[in-house]
Design an enzyme around this catalytic site. Sequence first.
Site, PDB file in Angstrom:
ATOM      1  N   SER A 127       7.089   5.151   2.247  1.00  0.00           N
ATOM      2  CA  SER A 127       6.102   4.155   1.828  1.00  0.00           C
ATOM      3  C   SER A 127       5.637   3.296   2.997  1.00  0.00           C
ATOM      4  O   SER A 127       6.425   2.954   3.891  1.00  0.00           O
ATOM      5  CB  SER A 127       6.692   3.240   0.754  1.00  0.00           C
ATOM      6  OG  SER A 127       7.650   2.361   1.311  1.00  0.00           O
ATOM      7  N   ASP A 128       4.359   2.961   3.005  1.00  0.00           N
ATOM      8  CA  ASP A 128       3.922   1.892   3.887  1.00  0.00           C
ATOM      9  C   ASP A 128       4.734   0.659   3.503  1.00  0.00           C
ATOM     10  O   ASP A 128       5.162   0.507   2.352  1.00  0.00           O
ATOM     11  CB  ASP A 128       2.422   1.642   3.722  1.00  0.00           C
ATOM     12  CG  ASP A 128       1.810   1.003   4.957  1.00  0.00           C
ATOM     13  OD1 ASP A 128       2.565   0.445   5.783  1.00  0.00           O
ATOM     14  OD2 ASP A 128       0.586   1.056   5.114  1.00  0.00           O
ATOM     15  N   TYR A 129       4.966  -0.199   4.468  1.00  0.00           N
ATOM     16  CA  TYR A 129       5.918  -1.296   4.254  1.00  0.00           C
ATOM     17  C   TYR A 129       5.605  -2.100   2.979  1.00  0.00           C
ATOM     18  O   TYR A 129       4.530  -2.687   2.854  1.00  0.00           O
ATOM     19  CB  TYR A 129       5.929  -2.222   5.455  1.00  0.00           C
ATOM     20  CG  TYR A 129       6.684  -1.690   6.654  1.00  0.00           C
ATOM     21  CD1 TYR A 129       7.128  -0.368   6.715  1.00  0.00           C
ATOM     22  CD2 TYR A 129       6.978  -2.516   7.724  1.00  0.00           C
ATOM     23  CE1 TYR A 129       7.829   0.105   7.807  1.00  0.00           C
ATOM     24  CE2 TYR A 129       7.683  -2.055   8.827  1.00  0.00           C
ATOM     25  CZ  TYR A 129       8.102  -0.739   8.869  1.00  0.00           C
ATOM     26  OH  TYR A 129       8.802  -0.269   9.956  1.00  0.00           O
ATOM     27  N   TRP A 130       6.550  -2.062   2.068  1.00  0.00           N
ATOM     28  CA  TRP A 130       6.490  -2.762   0.784  1.00  0.00           C
ATOM     29  C   TRP A 130       5.355  -2.259  -0.123  1.00  0.00           C
ATOM     30  O   TRP A 130       4.962  -2.948  -1.064  1.00  0.00           O
ATOM     31  CB  TRP A 130       6.367  -4.275   0.989  1.00  0.00           C
ATOM     32  CG  TRP A 130       7.566  -4.868   1.654  1.00  0.00           C
ATOM     33  CD1 TRP A 130       8.813  -5.038   1.134  1.00  0.00           C
ATOM     34  CD2 TRP A 130       7.629  -5.366   3.000  1.00  0.00           C
ATOM     35  NE1 TRP A 130       9.659  -5.600   2.069  1.00  0.00           N
ATOM     36  CE2 TRP A 130       8.955  -5.811   3.226  1.00  0.00           C
ATOM     37  CE3 TRP A 130       6.711  -5.469   4.040  1.00  0.00           C
ATOM     38  CZ2 TRP A 130       9.368  -6.352   4.436  1.00  0.00           C
ATOM     39  CZ3 TRP A 130       7.123  -6.005   5.244  1.00  0.00           C
ATOM     40  CH2 TRP A 130       8.427  -6.445   5.430  1.00  0.00           C
ATOM     41  N   ALA A 131       4.854  -1.061   0.132  1.00  0.00           N
ATOM     42  CA  ALA A 131       3.795  -0.521  -0.724  1.00  0.00           C
ATOM     43  C   ALA A 131       4.295  -0.249  -2.133  1.00  0.00           C
ATOM     44  O   ALA A 131       3.520  -0.331  -3.094  1.00  0.00           O
ATOM     45  CB  ALA A 131       3.218   0.761  -0.121  1.00  0.00           C
TER      46      ALA A 131
END
Length: 708
Positions: A261-265
């Site tokens: 995941s993109d950070y905290w997506a």
Amino acid sequence: MNVGSLLRRMNLQEKVMQLCSLMEGQVLDRGAVNPRKLRKVFRHGMGSFTTVTRQMGPREGTETYNRLQRFLLTETRMKIPAILHDECLHGCMAKGSTIFPQALALASAWDPDLLERVASAIGLETRARGISQALSPTINIARDPRCGRSEETYGEDVLLTTRLAVAFIRGIQARGVAATPKHFAANFMGDGGRDSHEIHFSERELRETYFPAFEAAVREAGALSIMPAYNAINGVPCASDPWLLTDVLRKEWGFEGIAGSDYWAIDGIYQKHRTAKDAAEAARVSLAAGMDVDWPSATTFPHLVGEVRKGRISERVVDRSVLRVLRVKEKLGLFENPYADPHRAVALNDCAPHRALALEAARKGMVLLRNEKGALPLGKVRRVAVLGPNADEARTGGYSGHGVRVVKPLEGIRARLGKSTDVLYARGCELLGDDESGIDRAVAAARKADVAIVVVGGWSGGSWEKHPYTEGEGRDRCRLELSGVQEKLILAVAAANRRTVVVIVNGSVVAAGNWAHRVPAILNAWYPGEEGGTAIAEVLCGDVNPSGKLPLGMPFHTGELPWYYNSKPSGRAPDYNDRRGALAQFPFGHGLSYTSFKCDALETRRTPDGAAVSCTIRNLGKRAGDEVVQLYVHDRMCSLVRPLMELKGWQRLRLAPGEQTRVDFALTRRDLGFLGPRLKPVFEPGEFEIMVGASSGDIRLRRTEWIR
């Protein structure tokens, strides 16, 4: 290592932790390894570490990585090593790594072989310090440069981006580092270039424009991981879209690596998009859709333990992702060789050969936009005024490393000109604000000088950093004109000295319609990396003949956007034009040289699989130089509307004065085809206009060929 057997021996908590990652503050105790803390944090193992050694130099970072890895291999039940990842867009962000030119600058060289060498060097440095996964490259198509992250891309064209993506991935993965092309998909196009905003595209648009580079990254380059994006596409968050992450990525393209995941997506599924009620549901729907790893700090996936026990998701779905993670670790050699050598890390990071490569890349990526009446190269000058807010600054762009020597433009110019030339300096103004008080001093210096060099542009960084950045992540813009009073500085200096040269140090394009015609020469240096000041001086003085070409067209004014060279025909206005006139001041593919090239003798002939195209290129000048010969095609009659022109090939050539060579291109039916009504590749026989030139706006040769 039999990863299947390993998986069968793991309990549910150990499996879930392989899908999680932790950041520096969660792992280290004030930057140091504390076994007591690790026993608590790593009691069920850990899949990956997030940038935990970024603030450490090569030796300290490698030693810290080894301690963390040793704890996992000696103190946990399953003894599974972790993957350490970091950003490697144009050099690893960990302290002490070589800073290469920004991605858009690298794209301006139009040289996949060069980019592969750069990526190989990044991979060497990165793996030497224990980092085995790079959250790079960024291969989104930059069709609206108002997005602050346009600097991270390879520009607006599908073919150029695709070839460069493959080159980067091959280069870095050859060194044992998993590439992570991002952001999948269409991340930078929402509502006027707003990063991560909602996207409403047809499947045709996605497959024609925004998927090809990712597909090639998987099918051709064999990317070991991929990063789904923050945005939603047609109402479905990318981080929980089974069509995107499973149907297209896995089943259609055959991707077998890690989707991280993109950070905290994943948090964004319930906090931003509101398509899940809480972290547990977000984790469940994301995993089921095809997401494998929760980056950066394991805020959602730990809930999977409870979701499985409550019967809301099958443990087999968890097993599927764990097996993918273990297989990537196996391919990276982490089970056999989990440690790194601090001595090797020190020797390789920012070593002399890599600094030389950074200089080569900076030289090749600089674009000479304008050069009237031989304003450049400088020749012999007694006094030079170096002015502007970026003249005495080390601007290296977003996602840059730190802790290495960076050559500033002023420093590079002074070193090149030597003591025989008097170099005057005045800042003139700041990047932001309306203070004009420094302009008079800059004008006074310009009046005394034989030539005035005004270094303007921007300053990029992340949204998490508290600096007055003009662009970068979290800093999308409504204006591409120079910020602050920089335009006033240029116009005042140009009025005082007719030989005024503007150097742009910037991440993306600049709308220069208000001032470009007032100065005889403009050099676009982008964010040129740690040797940028040296390269700028070499180009200005003529030691290096500029050869870069724009991967992104530069408009006269921001209000013309969005616009891109390969648009489809208007239903009313002829071609690109309306009441605004031509929309590109400097079009896609544009870039001048200190010599001139003649392109003639175009020949085309049909082949069993398409067409062969050839022409002659001759260097007419007295300097050796590089030219990027560009091939464009237009399908003149088709069952579906096609672009007015599309890049279908290019060759970068170096020619001595007076030298002539023949350039050959091959066009296949696949090159000339398109996605039919059912979104499958088709080829329709017919007339194709074949165009060869120095840019999309400078076509030198045309011919129409019937191809069947």
